[in-house]
Design a protein around this motif. Structure first.
Motif, PDB file in Angstrom:
ATOM      1  N   ASP A  34       0.802  -1.213   0.000  1.00  0.00           N
ATOM      2  CA  ASP A  34       0.000   0.000   0.000  1.00  0.00           C
ATOM      3  C   ASP A  34       0.840   1.271   0.000  1.00  0.00           C
ATOM      4  O   ASP A  34       0.306   2.370   0.121  1.00  0.00           O
ATOM      5  CB  ASP A  34      -0.951   0.013   1.204  1.00  0.00           C
ATOM      6  CG  ASP A  34      -2.041  -1.041   1.079  1.00  0.00           C
ATOM      7  OD1 ASP A  34      -2.394  -1.621   2.115  1.00  0.00           O
ATOM      8  OD2 ASP A  34      -2.506  -1.287  -0.041  1.00  0.00           O
ATOM      9  N   SER A  65     -13.130   4.313   0.606  1.00  0.00           N
ATOM     10  CA  SER A  65     -11.939   4.905   1.198  1.00  0.00           C
ATOM     11  C   SER A  65     -10.715   4.309   0.523  1.00  0.00           C
ATOM     12  O   SER A  65     -10.783   3.237  -0.079  1.00  0.00           O
ATOM     13  CB  SER A  65     -11.889   4.655   2.709  1.00  0.00           C
ATOM     14  OG  SER A  65     -11.810   3.266   2.977  1.00  0.00           O
ATOM     15  N   ASP A  88      -6.800   3.053   1.141  1.00  0.00           N
ATOM     16  CA  ASP A  88      -5.760   2.701   2.111  1.00  0.00           C
ATOM     17  C   ASP A  88      -4.406   2.796   1.425  1.00  0.00           C
ATOM     18  O   ASP A  88      -4.137   2.074   0.465  1.00  0.00           O
ATOM     19  CB  ASP A  88      -5.970   1.275   2.626  1.00  0.00           C
ATOM     20  CG  ASP A  88      -7.226   1.152   3.468  1.00  0.00           C
ATOM     21  OD1 ASP A  88      -7.553   2.121   4.173  1.00  0.00           O
ATOM     22  OD2 ASP A  88      -7.863   0.095   3.415  1.00  0.00           O
ATOM     23  N   GLU A 147      -7.079  10.833   1.015  1.00  0.00           N
ATOM     24  CA  GLU A 147      -7.092  10.105   2.272  1.00  0.00           C
ATOM     25  C   GLU A 147      -8.443  10.218   2.953  1.00  0.00           C
ATOM     26  O   GLU A 147      -9.161  11.195   2.790  1.00  0.00           O
ATOM     27  CB  GLU A 147      -5.998  10.639   3.202  1.00  0.00           C
ATOM     28  CG  GLU A 147      -4.589  10.379   2.682  1.00  0.00           C
ATOM     29  CD  GLU A 147      -3.520  10.936   3.602  1.00  0.00           C
ATOM     30  OE1 GLU A 147      -3.844  11.878   4.367  1.00  0.00           O
ATOM     31  OE2 GLU A 147      -2.385  10.451   3.549  1.00  0.00           O
TER      32      GLU A 147
END
Length: 215
Positions: free
Chosen positions: A66, A127, A129, A141
């Motif tokens: 990530d 969202s 990550d 973010e």
């Protein structure tokens, strides 16, 4: 990040650009969720990604899958940026039947691209990550919502999504602060079905088509 709200020249009224962030990646600065990525896109693996600049890795010690890499223009996330959910999304019929747009590969070959616009009956909430040192991606973010997205393909293969996002923030006590919508692009640069590239630069310029769609 700060950016000015933009209007797509070929769409009537609903496309936007980020005016709430501090330093825009551009409208493409830069998604179904990772778990619902389409596997029926008839994509084939190309030779290499369309990235040539050296990458600068975040110093984060978090999950390396990530960690976002910056190649001088684009933001690369190996595990992939979120691709748009198809749930409660329908095709905007007003955009159907439009002539294909001209794109060009990095090697200079011209190719026609097809764009399909989807609108959500209710906003898609999602969202991202990721780990990135620096403020460039602060607008990505946290919790986001999208009202529509564009699906861009060539030779029947989807290689890019353009998404209208908005950051969800707690309501202000004065009700004077809000997050404006922004538009960003994500691309699959090597045909593996993972949209790893958050595109930097001008989203409204000529579409750069990955070479793998030619195969």
């Amino acid at each position: 990040m700060k950016a000015s709200v933009l209007l797509f020249l070929w769409l009537p009224s609903i496309l936007f650009h980020n005016s709430s962030c501090s330093s825009a990646v551009g409208v493409n600065d830069a998604a179904a969720n990772s778990a619902s990525r389409r596997t029926d896109q008839n994509q084939t693996v190309g030779d290499v990604a369309d990235q040539s600049s050296p990458t600068v890795e975040s110093n984060s010690s978090q999950n390396p899958q990530d960690v976002v890499l910056f190649d001088g223009k684009n933001y690369i996330k190996k595990s992939g940026w979120e691709t748009p959910s198809r749930k409660e999304a329908f095709i905007d019929e007003s955009t159907e039947g439009r002539s294909p747009r001209e794109g060009r590969t990095r090697t200079g070959r011209q190719i026609k691209t097809t764009t399909t616009q989807y609108i959500y009956k209710t906003p898609w909430h999602y969202s991202q990550d990721f780990y990135f040192d620096g403020p460039d991606l602060d607008y990505m973010e946290g919790n986001l919502e999208a009202g529509y997205f564009l699906e861009i393909s060539a030779n029947g293969r989807i290689f890019m999504y353009m998404i209208s996002g908005r950051k969800i923030v707690p309501p202000s006590t004065s009700n004077s602060y809000h997050e404006d919508p922004f538009v960003y692009e994500i691309k699959d640069n090597n045909g593996d079905g993972i949209f790893e590239t958050l595109v930097g630069g001008n989203a409204f310029g000529e579409t750069v088509v990955p070479n793998w769609v030619l195969k």
